[in-house]
Design a protein around this motif. Sequence first.
Motif, PDB file in Angstrom:
ATOM      1  N   ASP A 114      13.495 -33.774 -11.575  1.00  0.00           N
ATOM      2  CA  ASP A 114      13.841 -32.332 -11.122  1.00  0.00           C
ATOM      3  C   ASP A 114      13.016 -31.359 -11.874  1.00  0.00           C
ATOM      4  O   ASP A 114      12.803 -30.113 -11.267  1.00  0.00           O
ATOM      5  CB  ASP A 114      15.218 -32.007 -11.279  1.00  0.00           C
ATOM      6  CG  ASP A 114      16.405 -32.806 -10.272  1.00  0.00           C
ATOM      7  OD1 ASP A 114      15.947 -33.484  -9.578  1.00  0.00           O
ATOM      8  OD2 ASP A 114      17.585 -32.982 -10.556  1.00  0.00           O
ATOM      9  N   SER A 115      12.739 -31.338 -13.199  1.00  0.00           N
ATOM     10  CA  SER A 115      12.099 -30.418 -13.837  1.00  0.00           C
ATOM     11  C   SER A 115      10.625 -30.450 -13.600  1.00  0.00           C
ATOM     12  O   SER A 115       9.815 -29.513 -13.664  1.00  0.00           O
ATOM     13  CB  SER A 115      12.164 -30.777 -15.461  1.00  0.00           C
ATOM     14  OG  SER A 115      11.531 -32.244 -15.573  1.00  0.00           O
ATOM     15  N   ASP A 116       9.941 -31.344 -12.639  1.00  0.00           N
ATOM     16  CA  ASP A 116       8.712 -31.374 -12.084  1.00  0.00           C
ATOM     17  C   ASP A 116       8.433 -30.419 -11.129  1.00  0.00           C
ATOM     18  O   ASP A 116       8.183 -30.879  -9.992  1.00  0.00           O
ATOM     19  CB  ASP A 116       8.254 -32.721 -11.756  1.00  0.00           C
ATOM     20  CG  ASP A 116       8.158 -33.659 -12.942  1.00  0.00           C
ATOM     21  OD1 ASP A 116       7.874 -33.229 -14.080  1.00  0.00           O
ATOM     22  OD2 ASP A 116       8.220 -34.998 -12.687  1.00  0.00           O
ATOM     23  N   ARG A 117       8.875 -29.228 -11.161  1.00  0.00           N
ATOM     24  CA  ARG A 117       9.133 -28.389  -9.906  1.00  0.00           C
ATOM     25  C   ARG A 117       7.802 -27.992  -9.459  1.00  0.00           C
ATOM     26  O   ARG A 117       7.478 -27.713  -8.158  1.00  0.00           O
ATOM     27  CB  ARG A 117       9.730 -26.909 -10.539  1.00  0.00           C
ATOM     28  CG  ARG A 117      11.256 -27.069 -10.794  1.00  0.00           C
ATOM     29  CD  ARG A 117      12.154 -25.699 -10.956  1.00  0.00           C
ATOM     30  NE  ARG A 117      13.292 -25.996 -11.081  1.00  0.00           N
ATOM     31  CZ  ARG A 117      13.871 -26.016 -12.548  1.00  0.00           C
ATOM     32  NH1 ARG A 117      12.942 -24.974 -13.472  1.00  0.00           N
ATOM     33  NH2 ARG A 117      15.068 -26.100 -12.847  1.00  0.00           N
ATOM     34  N   GLY A 118       6.648 -28.058 -10.177  1.00  0.00           N
ATOM     35  CA  GLY A 118       5.494 -27.929  -9.611  1.00  0.00           C
ATOM     36  C   GLY A 118       5.138 -28.894  -8.590  1.00  0.00           C
ATOM     37  O   GLY A 118       4.328 -28.710  -7.572  1.00  0.00           O
ATOM     38  N   PHE A 119       5.519 -30.192  -8.905  1.00  0.00           N
ATOM     39  CA  PHE A 119       5.484 -31.350  -7.628  1.00  0.00           C
ATOM     40  C   PHE A 119       6.146 -31.135  -6.605  1.00  0.00           C
ATOM     41  O   PHE A 119       5.856 -31.184  -5.289  1.00  0.00           O
ATOM     42  CB  PHE A 119       5.729 -32.569  -8.234  1.00  0.00           C
ATOM     43  CG  PHE A 119       6.038 -33.523  -7.131  1.00  0.00           C
ATOM     44  CD1 PHE A 119       4.776 -34.298  -6.848  1.00  0.00           C
ATOM     45  CD2 PHE A 119       7.314 -33.806  -6.911  1.00  0.00           C
ATOM     46  CE1 PHE A 119       5.209 -35.131  -5.620  1.00  0.00           C
ATOM     47  CE2 PHE A 119       7.245 -34.978  -5.824  1.00  0.00           C
ATOM     48  CZ  PHE A 119       6.442 -35.273  -5.007  1.00  0.00           C
ATOM     49  N   TRP A 120       7.373 -30.590  -6.706  1.00  0.00           N
ATOM     50  CA  TRP A 120       8.113 -30.369  -5.615  1.00  0.00           C
ATOM     51  C   TRP A 120       7.634 -29.215  -4.686  1.00  0.00           C
ATOM     52  O   TRP A 120       8.073 -29.234  -3.506  1.00  0.00           O
ATOM     53  CB  TRP A 120       9.561 -30.198  -6.167  1.00  0.00           C
ATOM     54  CG  TRP A 120      10.307 -31.427  -6.562  1.00  0.00           C
ATOM     55  CD1 TRP A 120      10.397 -31.642  -7.864  1.00  0.00           C
ATOM     56  CD2 TRP A 120      10.517 -32.588  -5.965  1.00  0.00           C
ATOM     57  NE1 TRP A 120      11.098 -32.942  -8.066  1.00  0.00           N
ATOM     58  CE2 TRP A 120      10.868 -33.798  -6.800  1.00  0.00           C
ATOM     59  CE3 TRP A 120      10.390 -33.091  -4.733  1.00  0.00           C
ATOM     60  CZ2 TRP A 120      11.415 -34.814  -6.430  1.00  0.00           C
ATOM     61  CZ3 TRP A 120      10.639 -34.519  -4.290  1.00  0.00           C
ATOM     62  CH2 TRP A 120      11.269 -35.246  -4.938  1.00  0.00           C
ATOM     63  N   LEU A 121       7.114 -28.152  -5.329  1.00  0.00           N
ATOM     64  CA  LEU A 121       6.686 -27.267  -4.595  1.00  0.00           C
ATOM     65  C   LEU A 121       5.521 -27.665  -3.836  1.00  0.00           C
ATOM     66  O   LEU A 121       5.402 -27.188  -2.612  1.00  0.00           O
ATOM     67  CB  LEU A 121       6.101 -25.964  -5.557  1.00  0.00           C
ATOM     68  CG  LEU A 121       5.542 -24.897  -4.805  1.00  0.00           C
ATOM     69  CD1 LEU A 121       6.302 -24.025  -4.078  1.00  0.00           C
ATOM     70  CD2 LEU A 121       4.900 -24.040  -5.934  1.00  0.00           C
ATOM     71  N   ALA A 122       4.805 -28.368  -4.504  1.00  0.00           N
ATOM     72  CA  ALA A 122       3.569 -29.108  -3.594  1.00  0.00           C
ATOM     73  C   ALA A 122       3.986 -29.825  -2.360  1.00  0.00           C
ATOM     74  O   ALA A 122       3.508 -29.786  -1.323  1.00  0.00           O
ATOM     75  CB  ALA A 122       2.691 -29.618  -4.402  1.00  0.00           C
TER      76      ALA A 122
END
Length: 226
Positions: A114-122
């Motif tokens: 969940d903390s990998d927000r840069g991934f989820w944004l992409a």
Amino acid sequence: MVCGSGEQGLPGREFDRIFLSYTVECVPTALVEQLAPGAELLAHVTSASPSWPGLAVVRRTADGHVTAELRAVEFAHRAGHGMARIWLSEEFRQRMAAESGAWTQRSMLAPPADSDRGFWLAADHLLGGGLVRDFGAEHLAIGAPSCGSWMRAEPVGHRRWSVTVDGPRDIWKEIQDLADRWRAACSPDRYRLYFDADGGQRAASECGRLAWQLPAPRPLDEGATS
């Protein structure tokens, strides 16, 4: 106080700070043009999915040059007027939580955190759109209401995950393939935002390995009112 198109702003005026209290699909270019030297604009940007928003931070330097970035954030404002949104119905949530799906496998590959927000944004922009996460689920559960596809991933021991997938899309494979690309781009949590001469907008990682085009701005008469 002025009543009118929030995406048009006040043509002919310049402002030191512009803050949009609603979410947009791309940064309104009219508002960028109204930034005074040294000014800043903040706007939440997302796709039709409400799950993984970004915050556009646009600055105009003292010499008039515009710089911008798209930061991954946890929450965003409500969508602006006329902006399409997709949601998970309660029936769909129950299917994702309880049904056996087309197949289940054990995997040593963990889903992005969940903390990998840069991934989820992409992922919101690069996985074909239409994916919505059920944040009320105990573990990771993502669905695509438009085609009925879904996946869930549950930990079942040390570095072991039980992954269940259903529907025409293999959402788990899409996520893992993009995670490889995201890590190869040095796992960015923010992206540069570029404004093209023709009005288009593009987000890209610092190294340029991960990039996507934002939707074209809507005509001003279809813009949001604020």
